[in-house]
Design a protein around this motif. Structure first.
Motif, PDB file in Angstrom:
ATOM      1  N   ARG A   1      -4.290  -9.850  -7.371  1.00  9.85           N
ATOM      2  CA  ARG A   1      -3.851  -9.224  -6.134  1.00  9.85           C
ATOM      3  C   ARG A   1      -3.945 -10.235  -5.011  1.00  9.85           C
ATOM      4  NH1 ARG A   1      -2.516  -6.056  -9.208  1.00  9.85           N
ATOM      5  NH2 ARG A   1      -2.934  -3.822  -9.413  1.00  9.85           N
ATOM      6  N   THR A   2      -3.185 -10.022  -3.968  1.00  9.23           N
ATOM      7  CA  THR A   2      -3.310 -10.829  -2.771  1.00  9.23           C
ATOM      8  C   THR A   2      -3.338  -9.899  -1.572  1.00  9.23           C
ATOM      9  OG1 THR A   2      -2.389 -12.695  -1.537  1.00  9.23           O
ATOM     10  CG2 THR A   2      -0.831 -11.110  -2.434  1.00  9.23           C
ATOM     11  N   THR A   3      -3.663 -10.433  -0.416  1.00 13.20           N
ATOM     12  CA  THR A   3      -3.680  -9.596   0.777  1.00 13.20           C
ATOM     13  C   THR A   3      -2.273  -9.160   1.087  1.00 13.20           C
ATOM     14  OG1 THR A   3      -3.540 -11.602   2.093  1.00 13.20           O
ATOM     15  CG2 THR A   3      -5.727 -10.663   1.750  1.00 13.20           C
ATOM     16  N   ALA A   4      -2.070  -7.875   1.316  1.00 14.26           N
ATOM     17  CA  ALA A   4      -0.730  -7.328   1.589  1.00 14.26           C
ATOM     18  C   ALA A   4      -0.476  -7.363   3.072  1.00 14.26           C
ATOM     19  CB  ALA A   4      -0.616  -5.900   1.064  1.00 14.26           C
ATOM     20  N   THR A   5       0.158  -8.427   3.554  1.00 13.06           N
ATOM     21  CA  THR A   5       0.499  -8.519   4.966  1.00 13.06           C
ATOM     22  C   THR A   5       1.984  -8.439   5.125  1.00 13.06           C
ATOM     23  OG1 THR A   5       0.594 -10.926   4.854  1.00 13.06           O
ATOM     24  CG2 THR A   5      -1.506  -9.939   5.476  1.00 13.06           C
ATOM     25  N   ALA A   6       2.453  -7.744   6.161  1.00 16.11           N
ATOM     26  CA  ALA A   6       3.891  -7.616   6.396  1.00 16.11           C
ATOM     27  C   ALA A   6       4.140  -7.712   7.884  1.00 16.11           C
ATOM     28  CB  ALA A   6       4.411  -6.282   5.854  1.00 16.11           C
ATOM     29  N   PRO A   7       4.913  -8.704   8.373  1.00  9.05           N
ATOM     30  CA  PRO A   7       5.526  -9.732   7.536  1.00  9.05           C
ATOM     31  C   PRO A   7       4.493 -10.686   6.968  1.00  9.05           C
ATOM     32  CG  PRO A   7       5.861 -10.200   9.842  1.00  9.05           C
ATOM     33  CD  PRO A   7       5.233  -8.845   9.790  1.00  9.05           C
ATOM     34  N   PRO A   8       4.815 -11.392   5.838  1.00 10.72           N
ATOM     35  CA  PRO A   8       3.840 -12.253   5.194  1.00 10.72           C
ATOM     36  C   PRO A   8       3.364 -13.357   6.136  1.00 10.72           C
ATOM     37  CG  PRO A   8       5.765 -11.900   3.799  1.00 10.72           C
ATOM     38  CD  PRO A   8       6.107 -11.372   5.148  1.00 10.72           C
ATOM     39  N   ALA A   9       2.080 -13.666   6.041  1.00 14.11           N
ATOM     40  CA  ALA A   9       1.545 -14.782   6.816  1.00 14.11           C
ATOM     41  C   ALA A   9       2.078 -16.083   6.240  1.00 14.11           C
ATOM     42  CB  ALA A   9       0.018 -14.754   6.763  1.00 14.11           C
ATOM     43  N   PRO A  10       2.240 -17.106   7.075  1.00 13.48           N
ATOM     44  CA  PRO A  10       2.743 -18.375   6.554  1.00 13.48           C
ATOM     45  C   PRO A  10       1.722 -19.027   5.636  1.00 13.48           C
ATOM     46  CG  PRO A  10       2.066 -18.590   8.857  1.00 13.48           C
ATOM     47  CD  PRO A  10       2.031 -17.129   8.529  1.00 13.48           C
ATOM     48  N   GLY A  11       2.226 -19.749   4.624  1.00 12.00           N
ATOM     49  CA  GLY A  11       1.348 -20.455   3.709  1.00 12.00           C
ATOM     50  C   GLY A  11       0.803 -19.557   2.614  1.00 12.00           C
ATOM     51  N   PRO A  12       0.122 -20.161   1.635  1.00 15.19           N
ATOM     52  CA  PRO A  12      -0.443 -19.374   0.527  1.00 15.19           C
ATOM     53  C   PRO A  12      -1.554 -18.459   1.011  1.00 15.19           C
ATOM     54  CG  PRO A  12      -1.199 -21.652   0.442  1.00 15.19           C
ATOM     55  CD  PRO A  12      -0.141 -21.597   1.503  1.00 15.19           C
ATOM     56  N   ARG A  13      -1.699 -17.332   0.315  1.00 11.17           N
ATOM     57  CA  ARG A  13      -2.689 -16.342   0.702  1.00 11.17           C
ATOM     58  C   ARG A  13      -3.806 -16.255  -0.322  1.00 11.17           C
ATOM     59  NH1 ARG A  13       1.809 -11.965   1.246  1.00 11.17           N
ATOM     60  NH2 ARG A  13       2.997 -13.678   0.364  1.00 11.17           N
ATOM     61  N   PRO A  14      -5.011 -15.850   0.081  1.00  9.06           N
ATOM     62  CA  PRO A  14      -6.120 -15.715  -0.869  1.00  9.06           C
ATOM     63  C   PRO A  14      -5.772 -14.742  -1.988  1.00  9.06           C
ATOM     64  CG  PRO A  14      -6.924 -15.613   1.379  1.00  9.06           C
ATOM     65  CD  PRO A  14      -5.436 -15.565   1.468  1.00  9.06           C
ATOM     66  N   VAL A  15      -6.273 -15.043  -3.171  1.00  7.57           N
ATOM     67  CA  VAL A  15      -5.998 -14.234  -4.363  1.00  7.57           C
ATOM     68  C   VAL A  15      -7.306 -13.626  -4.848  1.00  7.57           C
ATOM     69  CG1 VAL A  15      -5.182 -14.278  -6.751  1.00  7.57           C
ATOM     70  CG2 VAL A  15      -4.027 -15.658  -5.008  1.00  7.57           C
ATOM     71  N   PHE A  16      -7.244 -12.361  -5.214  1.00  7.74           N
ATOM     72  CA  PHE A  16      -8.391 -11.669  -5.791  1.00  7.74           C
ATOM     73  C   PHE A  16      -8.032 -11.282  -7.221  1.00  7.74           C
ATOM     74  CE2 PHE A  16      -8.231 -10.922  -1.259  1.00  7.74           C
ATOM     75  CZ  PHE A  16      -9.485 -11.370  -0.857  1.00  7.74           C
ATOM     76  N   GLY A  17      -8.923 -11.590  -8.161  1.00 11.77           N
ATOM     77  CA  GLY A  17      -8.612 -11.349  -9.564  1.00 11.77           C
ATOM     78  C   GLY A  17      -9.668 -10.541 -10.273  1.00 11.77           C
ATOM     79  N   LEU A  18      -9.249  -9.869 -11.336  1.00 11.78           N
ATOM     80  CA  LEU A  18     -10.148  -9.099 -12.195  1.00 11.78           C
ATOM     81  C   LEU A  18      -9.845  -9.493 -13.632  1.00 11.78           C
ATOM     82  CD1 LEU A  18     -12.282  -6.775 -12.328  1.00 11.78           C
ATOM     83  CD2 LEU A  18     -10.350  -5.229 -12.724  1.00 11.78           C
ATOM     84  N   VAL A  19     -10.870  -9.886 -14.349  1.00 11.26           N
ATOM     85  CA  VAL A  19     -10.750 -10.242 -15.758  1.00 11.26           C
ATOM     86  C   VAL A  19     -11.387  -9.124 -16.573  1.00 11.26           C
ATOM     87  CG1 VAL A  19     -11.303 -11.931 -17.549  1.00 11.26           C
ATOM     88  CG2 VAL A  19     -10.844 -12.698 -15.205  1.00 11.26           C
TER      89      VAL A  19
END
Length: 853
Positions: free
Chosen positions: A267-285
């Motif tokens: 998952r990533t942070t859901a921003t609209a409109p998207p923020a410039p550049g790559p966004r932090p990612v959150f993961g579940l294994v």
């Protein structure tokens, strides 16, 4: 699986993440099993499924694409802008029988429009366990409504930056339901900052991987090596795509060092409109919870066991399953069940899988495994199931549903013998009885919407034949004591020609079934030739069913079903096919009445529309009429050009409704308007007089009309309108505008109505467009948007010296409508121009985009 990867690649940045987040959150908040979001399509009046959480897309392909006018809860929620709550299957059948017949399983559902500002973007839908009534799910409804409101606000921000960013024309993205219980398996989480390339892992993930958390808190490559040693590159690519706002299609399985599968949710942070550049990612294994002990225990069972996730992917297979299904474990794991075991596909197999995914109770059925080396028993398109060789094996299959996984068991089974009768027997393999699976109500509802013999035949081909494993169909209708072919599919070219127009005294099974009223079943072509020597054969092997089509005691025709391989028709199948033949006969009888009425109405309408328009040397006019493609295919739209004194009267009108009555009323009004115009009456008097006539006739219909009296010499037109859409005027310099033309109420309502007159000037080289609402109105869209689209198309017809004449412009403006196959309303268009220098318009793109296939 669906083609979700292409859809993800083409989805606007940020949109896919917003929809996935909303769908998975809806599953949580509504205690549901499934959720999804429908969005507007680029095609007029269409909604497309954009995201589906908790179900495999291929099994629900008929619901990927919905027209907003269809009798389905998603369409009503979008079109009416209201929530639709169906607490159980009974309520669904009462309110939406066609929807319920297609998914006749015990579940409840919610449908909430996704609205941002004054725009409706789509519908958020949730499938959940049944409830006694709507009050039991009131809290869930409120939570889903709040979620839909927040999604609508985010989509509105996207739409303001790019209106096309919130439409969907790809296949749906299919994602698993959220992992809600730790008991489902061991799991751990992490966060990754792509800017600094640092990972933060929690203690649970470190325990799952058997690695100190400090070793995981470094570059993301180290994390990928620890989580997925066999899929490092794939995991890194998924992380980068997610950070860029393009989450990969789910489920995403990666292999651990011992070859077992791990589920990776990103998952990533859901921003609209998207923020410039790559966004932090959150993961579940997630490591599946069967565990080594559970696997070892299942490995010892004498029956085959498969574990599937909610998207149909095989996550575990014991050795016995591999033996019975004749597939190695490597060929099963990580693949959809219907791809790993193709002979479980086909309409009946898909129906079982849908039942298991949407019902709380186990599903049991028998399936025939092909012999030999495991070749498919079904046809390439999956339209037939069952054994095809002498060493066939029958399996007893059970599917046990759960909130996150399904367990399938397989064990050998023996077929029950069926008694033979006069036209069945021998050693022909008996096909599995699918009659109980096929729902006659589904065919009945589909037939109720078919209005022509061709549409009835298409429904039979689509709904009935695949359910019984058939591949060929011929429907003959009786006319003047002879049978004529109305529909054919699957027979060799020219094979049926000798049977065209045969009389009722011919010794043919298609004739005999009608004259005796008894169905005929032949389990092989040899038995067919034995009963009817000399009959032409279209295949060396196969079986046939001949069904009488009799409605209300009156013979209508006969139906032939063809199967490629010999088979025995079970008693249940014979009873079901005989009963369904009666439904088909009634539908065909209705279609014959409809076609007779439609032919009369079309002839009436063509006679009433002008064969030619009155001509004038200083004015060029052209008209176009397109009938609707739904319902009666005729309506009350008309246009006319009439000599009025030394000028011309330009008229366009639209009578409410469709059918013979609308066409007849249109003819009366056109005659009245022509009479007033020939008397050179002012526009307001013409409309007032026509209004009084319609009220006196009292047909129960009203009509709109726009009337202009044009002086060809000066170009001055005096115009009035009665509830009709305003004309468009394209000036010689290309500026195009909606004519401000005050009007009165529609004709046939108020005998005291008044119709003000306005002057409009038509300069040399200008183009005046009169049109009916069928050209600009789209279900679920504002009609002002349609008018603006037509205005833009007319404006873009620039006038080079060698431009096309007015008829070409009329074709251009109606191009999209002519290519639309599901046009709900008829269309009339009238163009007028006073030729002048540079007046010829040139082609331009149509007002709306191409209609989807």
């Amino acid at each position: 699986m669906t083609g979700s990867a292409p859809g993800a690649d083409r989805a606007p940045e940020g949109l896919a993440g917003l929809l996935i987040d909303a769908s998975t959150e809806a599953v949580r908040t509504a205690d549901g099993h499934v959720a999804g979001v429908y969005l507007r399509s680029g095609g007029a009046g269409l909604l497309r499924l954009a995201v589906l959480a908790g179900l495999p897309g291929p099994l629900f392909k008929p619901w990927w694409r919905l027209h907003v006018d269809r009798p389905f809860p998603v369409a009503d929620a979008y079109r009416l802008g209201t929530e639709v709550v169906l607490p159980n299957a009974t309520e669904a059948m009462r309110r939406y029988p066609q929807f319920a017949a297609g998914l006749p399983f015990p579940f409840g559902s919610l449908y909430v429009p996704v609205v941002g500002g004054d725009r409706t973007f789509g519908v958020l839908t949730v499938l959940r366990p049944s409830a006694a009534d709507a009050t039991e799910i009131g809290t869930a409804r409120e939570q889903v409504a709040d979620l839909a409101g927040r999604l609508g606000a985010r989509l509105l921000r996207l739409a303001r930056a790019d209106p096309a960013a919130v439409t969907w024309d790809d296949e749906p993205l299919c994602v698993p339901p959220p992992v809600t219980r730790a008991a489902a398996g061991r799991s751990g989480g992490f966060g990754w900052d792509p800017v600094t390339d640092t990972v933060t892992a929690d203690a649970r993930l470190a325990a799952l991987l058997g690695t100190p958390a400090a070793r995981l808190s470094g570059p993301v490559a180290a994390l990928a090596d620890a989580v997925a040693p066999g899929d490092t590159a794939r995991m890194l690519a998924a992380l980068r795509d997610t950070a860029a706002g393009r989450p990969p299609p789910l489920p995403l399985y990666v292999r651990a060092g011992d070859g077992t599968l791990r589920l990776l949710e990103l998952r990533t942070t859901a921003t609209a409109p998207p923020a410039p550049g790559p966004r932090p990612v959150f993961g579940l294994v997630v490591e599946p919870g069967t565990g080594a002990a559970g696997d070892a225990a299942a490995d010892l069972l004498p029956e085959g066991v498969l574990c599937l996730d909610r998207l149909g992917l095989v996550r575990y297979a014991n050795p016995r399953a591999g033996e019975l299904l004749r597939r190695a474990s490597a060929e099963l794991l990580g693949r959809p069940l219907w791809e790993a075991v193709p002979w479980l596909g086909g309409p009946a197999g898909e129906d079982h899988m849908r039942a298991a995914l949407l019902s709380p109770d186990p599903i049991r059925f028998h399936a025939g495994l092909p012999g030999g080396s495991g070749a498919h028993a079904g046809a390439p398109d999956g339209s037939r199931e069952g054994p095809a060789a002498a060493d066939e094996l029958w399996l007893d299959v059970a599917i046990h549903p759960g909130p996150t996984v399904l367990t399938c068991t397989f064990r050998p089974a023996h077929r029950l013998p069926e008694p033979s009768d006069e036209e069945a027997g021998g050693d022909v393999p008996e096909a599995p009885s699918v009659a109980p699976l096929y729902r006659p109500i589904a065919l009945a509802i589909a037939l109720s919407e078919a209005v022509t013999a061709r549409q009835v035949s298409a429904v039979v081909m689509r709904e009935l034949l695949p359910a019984f494993g058939g591949r060929r169909l011929a429907i003959y209708l009786l006319q003047d004591r002879r049978l004529y072919l109305a529909w054919e599919n699957g027979f060799p070219a020219g094979f049926l020609d000798p049977f065209e127009g045969v009389g009722l005294d011919a010794e043919l099974p298609g004739v005999r079934t009608l004259t005796t009223g008894r169905p005929l079943f032949f389990d092989s072509m040899e038995r067919l030739t034995a009963a009817y020597p000399g009959i032409a054969l279209d295949a060396e092997r196969g079986s046939r069913a001949f069904l009488p089509l009799i409605a209300s005691g009156r013979p209508v025709g006969s139906c032939i079903l063809g199967f490629d391989l010999p088979r025995r028709f079970s008693t249940q199948e014979r009873a079901a096919l005989t009963a369904l033949a009666g439904l088909i006969a009634h539908a065909l009888e209705k279609a014959q009445r409809y076609e007779s009425e439609a032919a009369l109405a079309r002839g009436l309408q063509h006679a009433l529309l002008p064969r030619r328009l009155s001509a004038h040397p200083r004015v060029e006019t052209t008209g176009r009429y397109l009938p609707g493609t739904q319902g009666m295919e005729i309506g009350g739209d008309w246009y006319d050009v009439v000599e009025s004194g030394d000028g011309l009267a330009l008229v366009i009108g639209d009578v409410q409704g469709h059918g013979v009555q609308a066409a007849a009323t249109m003819g009366q009004l056109r005659t009245a308007v022509r009479a007033f115009a020939l008397g050179d009456r002012p526009p307001d008097e013409v409309l007032a007089g026509t209004n009084h006539l319609l009220i006196d006739l009292d047909p129960g219909l009203f009509a709109s009309c726009c009337y202009l009296r044009l002086d060809p010499a000066s170009g001055v037109a005096r115009a009035a309108r009665a509830g009709h859409l305003p004309p468009l005027l394209r000036r010689p310099d290309g500026r195009t505008e909606v004519v401000d033309l005050p009007g009165g109420v529609v004709l046939g309502v108020d005998p005291r109505a008044r119709y003000p007159v306005t002057e409009v000037r038509l300069d040399p080289g200008a183009v005046l467009a009169l049109y009916t609402d069928g050209l600009v109105e789209r279900p679920g869209a504002d009609i002002d948007d349609g008018i603006e689209g037509l205005r833009a198309a007319l404006a873009e017809a620039r006038p080079p010296a060698a431009g096309p004449p007015l008829p070409a412009l009329a074709d251009l403006l109606t191009e999209t409508a002519r290519r639309t196959t599901d046009r709900p309303d008829d269309i009339a268009l009238l163009l007028a121009s006073r030729p002048g220098a540079g007046s010829g318009p040139r082609p331009s793109r149509p007002a709306t985009g191409p209609h989807p296939p």
